[in-house]
Design a protein around this motif. Sequence first.
Motif, PDB file in Angstrom:
ATOM      1  N   ARG A 175      18.698  24.039 -16.412  1.00 59.32           N
ATOM      2  CA  ARG A 175      17.418  24.285 -17.081  1.00 59.32           C
ATOM      3  C   ARG A 175      16.741  22.927 -17.300  1.00 59.32           C
ATOM      4  N   PHE A 176      15.436  22.868 -17.025  1.00 53.05           N
ATOM      5  CA  PHE A 176      14.674  21.639 -17.199  1.00 53.05           C
ATOM      6  C   PHE A 176      13.208  21.982 -17.385  1.00 53.05           C
ATOM      7  N   GLU A 177      12.407  20.983 -17.716  1.00 57.65           N
ATOM      8  CA  GLU A 177      10.969  21.167 -17.887  1.00 57.65           C
ATOM      9  C   GLU A 177      10.206  20.389 -16.817  1.00 57.65           C
ATOM     10  N   LEU A 178       9.087  20.962 -16.407  1.00 58.79           N
ATOM     11  CA  LEU A 178       8.171  20.296 -15.480  1.00 58.79           C
ATOM     12  C   LEU A 178       6.743  20.534 -15.942  1.00 58.79           C
ATOM     13  N   PRO A 179       5.835  19.661 -15.570  1.00 58.81           N
ATOM     14  CA  PRO A 179       4.430  19.933 -15.883  1.00 58.81           C
ATOM     15  C   PRO A 179       3.943  21.122 -15.060  1.00 58.81           C
ATOM     16  N   PRO A 180       2.993  21.877 -15.590  1.00 59.21           N
ATOM     17  CA  PRO A 180       2.463  23.013 -14.823  1.00 59.21           C
ATOM     18  C   PRO A 180       1.737  22.540 -13.571  1.00 59.21           C
ATOM     19  N   GLY A 181       1.572  23.450 -12.640  1.00 58.80           N
ATOM     20  CA  GLY A 181       0.857  23.143 -11.399  1.00 58.80           C
ATOM     21  C   GLY A 181       1.729  23.373 -10.183  1.00 58.80           C
ATOM     22  N   ASP A 182       1.314  22.825  -9.059  1.00 57.88           N
ATOM     23  CA  ASP A 182       2.023  22.991  -7.791  1.00 57.88           C
ATOM     24  C   ASP A 182       3.135  21.955  -7.653  1.00 57.88           C
ATOM     25  N   HIS A 183       4.279  22.414  -7.217  1.00 56.92           N
ATOM     26  CA  HIS A 183       5.427  21.549  -6.965  1.00 56.92           C
ATOM     27  C   HIS A 183       6.105  22.024  -5.689  1.00 56.92           C
ATOM     28  N   ARG A 184       6.998  21.218  -5.162  1.00 56.10           N
ATOM     29  CA  ARG A 184       7.795  21.599  -3.997  1.00 56.10           C
ATOM     30  C   ARG A 184       9.247  21.557  -4.416  1.00 56.10           C
ATOM     31  N   LEU A 190       0.823  -1.208   0.000  1.00 50.50           N
ATOM     32  CA  LEU A 190       0.000   0.000   0.000  1.00 50.50           C
ATOM     33  C   LEU A 190       0.858   1.260   0.000  1.00 50.50           C
ATOM     34  N   ILE A 191       1.926   1.258   0.775  1.00 48.53           N
ATOM     35  CA  ILE A 191       2.823   2.414   0.817  1.00 48.53           C
ATOM     36  C   ILE A 191       3.481   2.619  -0.536  1.00 48.53           C
ATOM     37  N   LEU A 192       3.997   1.549  -1.132  1.00 47.20           N
ATOM     38  CA  LEU A 192       4.647   1.661  -2.439  1.00 47.20           C
ATOM     39  C   LEU A 192       3.661   2.070  -3.518  1.00 47.20           C
ATOM     40  N   ALA A 193       2.443   1.585  -3.457  1.00 45.27           N
ATOM     41  CA  ALA A 193       1.432   1.967  -4.441  1.00 45.27           C
ATOM     42  C   ALA A 193       1.117   3.458  -4.323  1.00 45.27           C
ATOM     43  N   GLY A 194       1.067   3.962  -3.102  1.00 43.51           N
ATOM     44  CA  GLY A 194       0.835   5.394  -2.906  1.00 43.51           C
ATOM     45  C   GLY A 194       1.956   6.231  -3.453  1.00 43.51           C
ATOM     46  N   CYS A 195       3.193   5.769  -3.321  1.00 45.24           N
ATOM     47  CA  CYS A 195       4.343   6.506  -3.843  1.00 45.24           C
ATOM     48  C   CYS A 195       4.380   6.465  -5.359  1.00 45.24           C
ATOM     49  N   ALA A 196       3.857   5.402  -5.959  1.00 44.29           N
ATOM     50  CA  ALA A 196       3.917   5.253  -7.403  1.00 44.29           C
ATOM     51  C   ALA A 196       2.762   5.939  -8.112  1.00 44.29           C
ATOM     52  N   THR A 197       1.752   6.381  -7.377  1.00 41.64           N
ATOM     53  CA  THR A 197       0.608   7.029  -7.988  1.00 41.64           C
ATOM     54  C   THR A 197       1.016   8.394  -8.511  1.00 41.64           C
ATOM     55  N   PRO A 198       0.749   8.676  -9.816  1.00 45.79           N
ATOM     56  CA  PRO A 198       1.142   9.977 -10.345  1.00 45.79           C
ATOM     57  C   PRO A 198       0.372  11.097  -9.679  1.00 45.79           C
ATOM     58  N   ARG A 199       1.063  12.215  -9.460  1.00 43.99           N
ATOM     59  CA  ARG A 199       0.409  13.376  -8.872  1.00 43.99           C
ATOM     60  C   ARG A 199      -0.491  14.027  -9.900  1.00 43.99           C
ATOM     61  N   ASP A 200      -1.637  14.456  -9.462  1.00 42.53           N
ATOM     62  CA  ASP A 200      -2.541  15.170 -10.341  1.00 42.53           C
ATOM     63  C   ASP A 200      -2.288  16.651 -10.147  1.00 42.53           C
ATOM     64  N   THR A 201      -1.705  17.287 -11.151  1.00 42.66           N
ATOM     65  CA  THR A 201      -1.442  18.721 -11.035  1.00 42.66           C
ATOM     66  C   THR A 201      -2.732  19.481 -11.273  1.00 42.66           C
ATOM     67  N   GLU A 202      -2.849  20.640 -10.660  1.00 47.83           N
ATOM     68  CA  GLU A 202      -4.063  21.432 -10.777  1.00 47.83           C
ATOM     69  C   GLU A 202      -4.201  22.038 -12.163  1.00 47.83           C
ATOM     70  N   SER A 203      -3.098  22.423 -12.793  1.00 46.92           N
ATOM     71  CA  SER A 203      -3.127  23.028 -14.108  1.00 46.92           C
ATOM     72  C   SER A 203      -2.724  22.019 -15.153  1.00 46.92           C
ATOM     73  N   LYS A 204      -3.331  22.124 -16.304  1.00 53.05           N
ATOM     74  CA  LYS A 204      -2.947  21.306 -17.447  1.00 53.05           C
ATOM     75  C   LYS A 204      -2.417  22.264 -18.505  1.00 53.05           C
ATOM     76  N   GLY A 205      -1.592  21.754 -19.387  1.00 51.05           N
ATOM     77  CA  GLY A 205      -1.091  22.596 -20.460  1.00 51.05           C
ATOM     78  C   GLY A 205       0.332  22.252 -20.803  1.00 51.05           C
ATOM     79  N   PRO A 206       0.963  23.106 -21.617  1.00 52.62           N
ATOM     80  CA  PRO A 206       2.336  22.829 -22.039  1.00 52.62           C
ATOM     81  C   PRO A 206       3.302  22.863 -20.862  1.00 52.62           C
ATOM     82  N   PRO A 207       4.429  22.157 -20.988  1.00 54.47           N
ATOM     83  CA  PRO A 207       5.397  22.135 -19.892  1.00 54.47           C
ATOM     84  C   PRO A 207       5.976  23.519 -19.615  1.00 54.47           C
ATOM     85  N   VAL A 208       6.489  23.645 -18.425  1.00 58.19           N
ATOM     86  CA  VAL A 208       7.090  24.898 -17.969  1.00 58.19           C
ATOM     87  C   VAL A 208       8.610  24.756 -18.036  1.00 58.19           C
TER      88      VAL A 208
END
Length: 112
Positions: free
Chosen positions: A65-74, A11-29
């Motif tokens: 320099r790198f790309e990330l999906p839009p939305g909240d990150h830490r 269960l712990i590993l499955a939770g870690c492997a679940t992709p995060r749902d970002t609040e914003s969708k769109g082209p990478p940042v």
Amino acid sequence: MKTIAGILLVLILAGCATPRDTESKGPPVQVIVYREPSPRDSLFPMLFIIDGHPVFQLQPEEARRFELPPGDHRFGYELGVYNCSTRVRLEPGKTASYRLAQGCVIALEDGS
């Protein structure tokens, strides 16, 4: 007992492997991070962390320099006794530059 421990581990590993749902969708940042020089910590590499995962080390005056999906990150870093992090919001299709400095500074740079 082993069965319960195995189930909990799965269960712990499955939770870690679940992709995060970002609040914003769109082209990478496009993200740029720059480590400022400091005479007090120039011998030590800075470990840059995104969403709890170490991704690379930065030397003083080094930028990445790198790309990330839009939305909240830490974003965070470890440097000597400093273990800093902050929440950032990345807007779709834009470029975001961050300055990293001793004293837990993770600052968005104004593009103007």
